[in-house]
Structure formats: C-alpha cells, structure tokens
Scaffold this motif. Sequence first.
Motif, PDB file in Angstrom:
ATOM      1  N   LEU A  50       0.844  -1.200   0.000  1.00  0.00           N
ATOM      2  CA  LEU A  50       0.000   0.000   0.000  1.00  0.00           C
ATOM      3  C   LEU A  50       0.876   1.247   0.000  1.00  0.00           C
ATOM      4  O   LEU A  50       1.851   1.319   0.757  1.00  0.00           O
ATOM      5  CB  LEU A  50      -0.913  -0.012   1.229  1.00  0.00           C
ATOM      6  CG  LEU A  50      -1.899   1.135   1.426  1.00  0.00           C
ATOM      7  CD1 LEU A  50      -3.147   0.637   2.180  1.00  0.00           C
ATOM      8  CD2 LEU A  50      -1.293   2.313   2.190  1.00  0.00           C
ATOM      9  N   VAL A  51       0.502   2.203  -0.851  1.00  0.00           N
ATOM     10  CA  VAL A  51       1.166   3.505  -0.877  1.00  0.00           C
ATOM     11  C   VAL A  51       0.091   4.565  -0.673  1.00  0.00           C
ATOM     12  O   VAL A  51      -0.847   4.675  -1.467  1.00  0.00           O
ATOM     13  CB  VAL A  51       1.913   3.752  -2.196  1.00  0.00           C
ATOM     14  CG1 VAL A  51       2.630   5.093  -2.158  1.00  0.00           C
ATOM     15  CG2 VAL A  51       2.892   2.621  -2.484  1.00  0.00           C
ATOM     16  N   ASP A  52       0.212   5.302   0.414  1.00  0.00           N
ATOM     17  CA  ASP A  52      -0.744   6.356   0.764  1.00  0.00           C
ATOM     18  C   ASP A  52      -0.133   7.692   0.353  1.00  0.00           C
ATOM     19  O   ASP A  52       0.902   8.098   0.887  1.00  0.00           O
ATOM     20  CB  ASP A  52      -1.023   6.320   2.268  1.00  0.00           C
ATOM     21  CG  ASP A  52      -2.059   7.333   2.711  1.00  0.00           C
ATOM     22  OD1 ASP A  52      -2.699   7.954   1.838  1.00  0.00           O
ATOM     23  OD2 ASP A  52      -2.232   7.510   3.932  1.00  0.00           O
ATOM     24  N   VAL A  53      -0.757   8.377  -0.605  1.00  0.00           N
ATOM     25  CA  VAL A  53      -0.153   9.561  -1.213  1.00  0.00           C
ATOM     26  C   VAL A  53      -1.010  10.797  -0.934  1.00  0.00           C
ATOM     27  O   VAL A  53      -2.178  10.862  -1.337  1.00  0.00           O
ATOM     28  CB  VAL A  53      -0.008   9.373  -2.742  1.00  0.00           C
ATOM     29  CG1 VAL A  53       0.710  10.577  -3.351  1.00  0.00           C
ATOM     30  CG2 VAL A  53       0.728   8.079  -3.058  1.00  0.00           C
ATOM     31  N   ASN A  54      -0.442  11.768  -0.268  1.00  0.00           N
ATOM     32  CA  ASN A  54      -1.132  13.040  -0.062  1.00  0.00           C
ATOM     33  C   ASN A  54      -1.136  13.830  -1.371  1.00  0.00           C
ATOM     34  O   ASN A  54      -0.069  14.157  -1.912  1.00  0.00           O
ATOM     35  CB  ASN A  54      -0.426  13.867   1.015  1.00  0.00           C
ATOM     36  CG  ASN A  54      -0.693  13.350   2.415  1.00  0.00           C
ATOM     37  OD1 ASN A  54      -1.168  12.234   2.597  1.00  0.00           O
ATOM     38  ND2 ASN A  54      -0.379  14.163   3.416  1.00  0.00           N
ATOM     39  N   VAL A  55      -2.325  14.125  -1.878  1.00  0.00           N
ATOM     40  CA  VAL A  55      -2.451  14.870  -3.126  1.00  0.00           C
ATOM     41  C   VAL A  55      -3.171  16.187  -2.877  1.00  0.00           C
ATOM     42  O   VAL A  55      -3.771  16.418  -1.817  1.00  0.00           O
ATOM     43  CB  VAL A  55      -3.213  14.056  -4.198  1.00  0.00           C
ATOM     44  CG1 VAL A  55      -2.476  12.770  -4.517  1.00  0.00           C
ATOM     45  CG2 VAL A  55      -4.642  13.776  -3.758  1.00  0.00           C
ATOM     46  N   ASP A  56      -3.114  17.047  -3.865  1.00  0.00           N
ATOM     47  CA  ASP A  56      -3.731  18.370  -3.775  1.00  0.00           C
ATOM     48  C   ASP A  56      -5.254  18.226  -3.648  1.00  0.00           C
ATOM     49  O   ASP A  56      -5.919  17.764  -4.572  1.00  0.00           O
ATOM     50  CB  ASP A  56      -3.390  19.169  -5.040  1.00  0.00           C
ATOM     51  CG  ASP A  56      -3.822  20.624  -4.958  1.00  0.00           C
ATOM     52  OD1 ASP A  56      -4.546  20.976  -4.008  1.00  0.00           O
ATOM     53  OD2 ASP A  56      -3.438  21.392  -5.861  1.00  0.00           O
ATOM     54  N   PRO A  57      -5.838  18.643  -2.522  1.00  0.00           N
ATOM     55  CA  PRO A  57      -7.292  18.513  -2.361  1.00  0.00           C
ATOM     56  C   PRO A  57      -8.074  19.526  -3.181  1.00  0.00           C
ATOM     57  O   PRO A  57      -9.301  19.425  -3.283  1.00  0.00           O
ATOM     58  CB  PRO A  57      -7.494  18.746  -0.861  1.00  0.00           C
ATOM     59  CG  PRO A  57      -6.365  19.647  -0.469  1.00  0.00           C
ATOM     60  CD  PRO A  57      -5.201  19.235  -1.318  1.00  0.00           C
ATOM     61  N   ASN A  58      -7.371  20.488  -3.761  1.00  0.00           N
ATOM     62  CA  ASN A  58      -8.042  21.559  -4.507  1.00  0.00           C
ATOM     63  C   ASN A  58      -7.934  21.382  -6.021  1.00  0.00           C
ATOM     64  O   ASN A  58      -8.215  22.309  -6.771  1.00  0.00           O
ATOM     65  CB  ASN A  58      -7.462  22.914  -4.098  1.00  0.00           C
ATOM     66  CG  ASN A  58      -7.694  23.200  -2.625  1.00  0.00           C
ATOM     67  OD1 ASN A  58      -8.818  23.103  -2.147  1.00  0.00           O
ATOM     68  ND2 ASN A  58      -6.628  23.505  -1.900  1.00  0.00           N
ATOM     69  N   GLU A  59      -7.535  20.172  -6.450  1.00  0.00           N
ATOM     70  CA  GLU A  59      -7.455  19.891  -7.886  1.00  0.00           C
ATOM     71  C   GLU A  59      -8.839  19.513  -8.400  1.00  0.00           C
ATOM     72  O   GLU A  59      -9.415  18.516  -7.975  1.00  0.00           O
ATOM     73  CB  GLU A  59      -6.472  18.759  -8.154  1.00  0.00           C
ATOM     74  CG  GLU A  59      -6.285  18.434  -9.619  1.00  0.00           C
ATOM     75  CD  GLU A  59      -5.562  19.511 -10.398  1.00  0.00           C
ATOM     76  OE1 GLU A  59      -5.942  19.757 -11.564  1.00  0.00           O
ATOM     77  OE2 GLU A  59      -4.615  20.118  -9.843  1.00  0.00           O
ATOM     78  N   PRO A  60      -9.414  20.299  -9.318  1.00  0.00           N
ATOM     79  CA  PRO A  60     -10.780  20.027  -9.753  1.00  0.00           C
ATOM     80  C   PRO A  60     -10.849  18.971 -10.852  1.00  0.00           C
ATOM     81  O   PRO A  60     -10.068  19.008 -11.799  1.00  0.00           O
ATOM     82  CB  PRO A  60     -11.246  21.385 -10.303  1.00  0.00           C
ATOM     83  CG  PRO A  60      -9.988  22.021 -10.809  1.00  0.00           C
ATOM     84  CD  PRO A  60      -8.873  21.549  -9.909  1.00  0.00           C
TER      85      PRO A  60
END
Length: 587
Positions: free
Chosen positions: A535-545
């Motif tokens: 498993l790889v848990d990746v924090n991504v931009d929450p504001n990407e539409p």
Amino acid sequence: MARIASESLIERLAAWGVDTVFGLPGDGINGIMEGLRRHQDKVRFLLVHHEEAAAFMATGHAKATGRIGVCLATSGPGGVHLLNGLYDAKLDHVPVLAITGMQETSVLGTGYQQEVHLERLYEDVTVYNEMIYNPVQLPALVDIAIRTAYARRGVAHLTVPNDIQVAPADADPWEHVAPARPPETAPVYLKPPARPREADLEQAAAVLNSAERPAMLVGAGALHAREEVIATAERLGAPVIKTLPGKAVIPDDSPYTTGGIGLLGTRPSEELVDDVDVLFMVGTNFPYTKHLPPPGKVKVVQLEVDPSRAGVRIPTDVPVIGDAKEGLRALLPLLTPHDHVHLQKYQEKMRSWRSNMEALENPKRDPIAPQYLMSVIDDLATDDAILTCDSGTIATWAARHWTIRGNRGFYLSGNLATMAPGLPYAVAMQHAFPGRQVIAFVGDGGFAMLMAEFLTAAQHNLPIKVVINDNNSLGQILWEQMVLGYPEHGVRFNEPWPDFSVWARACHGFGAKVTRAADLTAAVSEALAHDGPALVDVNVDPNEPPMPGKVTYQQAKKFTEAFLRGQPHKASIATTLFKDRIQQMGD
C-alpha cells in the motif's frame, strides 16, 4: 457422518464450476459452513471482514471472469450488509448468487432474534429469489438460480433456514409430490443465439452506410469484441467513444478512439456527440442521456444483447439484438468502406487533448497533482495489469491517465457508482488471476470504509497493490456542490490527515506514506515489486478540480456563484486552476 442438505448445496455449486465462495460466517449459516468444510477440496471459502466486501468480491469476480460470483452471509444483519455489493451487480448486469441463512422454520413469524425476511428484502435486487423449505429442493433450485443469474445477468438469492441446512440431504418430510431432481450429468448454461436476425443486420447496415459523420459508442458489453470494434471503426471511418466500464474495449492510444464520455470524458468526445449524424451504440446502455445527442437529431443503431434495454436511453432507429462480437462479425460484410476525413478531424483533436493531459502530469507540483500520481502508476504497471477503482475524483484521474494498452483491465462500479468496491474488487481479481498484477486505485474516503479487507489480502496471501489518492476529503462531492452554485460544506475531514501506511504494515504488508512528488516513483516501484500485499498512501492536492472535458456556460456560471457566495478555499482552488491552465499552455 450422515450427508446433510448443505452438502447438497455445495456439491451443486462445485458441479457448476464454482471454486470460491466469499463470505463471513455466523450462527445463521453454521450448517452451510459445515457443508463447505466437508467439501473444502472442491470449493474454497474465502473469509472476509465485512459482508459488503464479500458481495463486492463476488461482483468483481463476475465482472473480470464472466463466471458467476458467489457470496455467503448469515441471517439478519449479515444478509443486510450484502445489499450494496449486490446492487452493484444488479446495475452492472453481472451474474451473482447470494446465499444467506434464516432462522429455523419453527420460529419464523414469531419475531425471533435477527428474524429479517431476506427473501422479501431482496425482492428489488434479484432476478431469482427463493427460500428453501425442503432439503430435496436444493439441487434443482441451485440450478435454476444460477441459470437465471446468467440468463438475466443479475443477482440470484437462496436463503436457507438453519434446520434445513443440517437436515438429511434426502429428507422429504411431506412426500406429497416427487421432488424435482436435476440429472446426474454436469449442469450447463445454454446461451441464447448470439447472432442477430438477418433482416435487422441489413437495416442496420443501410443506416450506417448512409452516414457521413458516424461515431461508435461502445461499453462493457463489447469488452470481448476488441478486434471487431476496431474493424468496424476502420470500415466506417468512425471515431469510437468509450463508456467508463468499457474503457478496455480498445486501447487508449488507438487512432480510432476519442476516449470517454460524460463528466469524466474528453472534450473531443463531447464535441463528437454534437457533430455526428449516425450513432452506433454497441454493448452499452449508457445512462447519462444529457451527454447523448438530443432525441431525433441523429439516427441511432444499437447492438444490444438484452431486448429490454434496446432503445431505453435514446430513440433507436434500428435496434439489433445480439452479442457484440457475433453481431459485429455478421454486420461487417454488409458495411461499405467510408473515407476517413471525419475520423482524421477527431484524431487531430485527440492529439491536442492528450497533450493537455500530459501537461497536467507535472512532477514539480506541490502539493502532488493527482494526475501525476496516476501517470506514475500508469508508467510502472505491467501491460496486463488490472486496475480497480472507486467512485469519486479518482475515477476521473483513472479515466484520463490510466492507459489501456496490451491486455490491461479496468473495473469500477458503473451504474451504482458506489464508494468502496475498489479494494474488494482487487482481492477477488487477484484470487481469480494469481499471475497478474492487480492494483486498487482508491480514495481515502472509500478505503476507510472497507480497509479491513487489506488484512484479508494479507491473510490469504494475495499480493494486491493499493494506491490511495489521499486528499483528506470527499473530493467529488466538493466539486458537485460548487457546480450547483453552493460553497462547499461538510466534505473535508479535519486534521490530522490519515496515514494508512501504518495500517498496511500492521497487517504485515508493505506500507509507504508519500507527501513529496520527488518520492513518489520510488515508493510505487517498491510497492509493485513487493511479493505480498502493498500500500502507498499519497497526499495529493485537495483543490485539484475534476473538470469536465467541456465546460458549459451554466457550469461556469454556477462555479462562479459558489465563489461569490463565500467558497472557503477559493484562493487555493483559484491557484490550482491557474497552474493547470499555465501547464496546458506550456510552461
């Protein structure tokens, strides 16, 4: 030991070629569990951690293999938990058999503990639905249930009271009528004729041959007809639009496809829908009618295996009933070759679209762009990898940045569009295809719902790979609220952000947390190379539409209204949108 009725049930499943039952035991199915124990050399019981996951696994198994998926749950709450996964099977038209327990017949109707009449609860979700009242019913009803699930492409359900489960297999307490007994030979399902009627083929060919600007819309019903779809597109000079469940029908780099349709689709596909004069629908009952041509504007030919679905979505000039592969094979000799001027126009549009999508796969973005995350998975995965996906923004990133090439697969909840099936799908498909790479691309919201099934994978030695697109929010709902003109509300989780890699390591699997784009490729590479679940848990931009392929004036207007009404994260969202636009222009 005396042979019990549950053995008759399991033996009949084995005769149909069922090798796995997904489920969770309980006191309402102890007799069936004993039947499984006695015949574990024929049918494996794959123990899960939640009944909803068992139903998703049965559905995923059916989607990926074409064979019936079987799930098992105890009486009362266990059977209730199956429902969401069973509705996924119903709405995506795949064969699944659900087996549930029931209280002893002597106490039914008394309000006994956990007395939920599942045969009533399941009335809407099933194509076949029966309670067993007599042990000698079982072989015949198993046959009927499975044949009906195949024939009607849906969910069959058998519920077996506790006392019937453990009764002697040949017990017939009343003996009023001779019991129905299937023949001793192995059961078979005889498929209906797949070739359409000749008169329908000729009418379809006449309409298609008259087209000046044709297009094909293909869906999951054409997944087995890749060569025929490509040959038809070549003959007609027709661009091919793919529904999301039909993404793997033809490769994404094919010169014939304009990609997906709808909110998760491409701009060329949206423009093509407005430009065609004849639409040829193959193996799809695409439900989002606002993305189809207005009724009466174009001529429509539909090749559909189920007569009840032909013409349901859009008025159809020529409905053709038959299998996609056999139907196209029969139709091809009747089609006249077209020039490719219309096709070439959309090939050029697709080159521009692909360039725009590649520009968004930027490794220099901070926070990490979800498009880049999906592109890394796409680059590193094998050419026969299976990607499973949840609903939400992740479906957009997978639709646009997971490239179908070689023998790759792609599965998600199509018409139900539920959260949480991505992980259980992966478990079931890895079990069915032990030699293939199986990757679950899921969001933090969906993963959290059924995360215990990662432990299921570890306990059954299933080397699935899970990549979490972690934006600490319910991203799709956020953007849907804004498109309605409302500022977001109740869609972002509080701090701290989760770290699901800790859970993966607690399950004795590989776990990595990624917060910087520079670390992403190495982490995904290590996970894919790991010989067990990873498993790889990746924090991504929450504001990407997850912007639609073609933004309408009304959508833009509502988006602006949300900003004016006090969208709480408008500065971050505006910055992300600005970066996207700059990158598409070339930075």
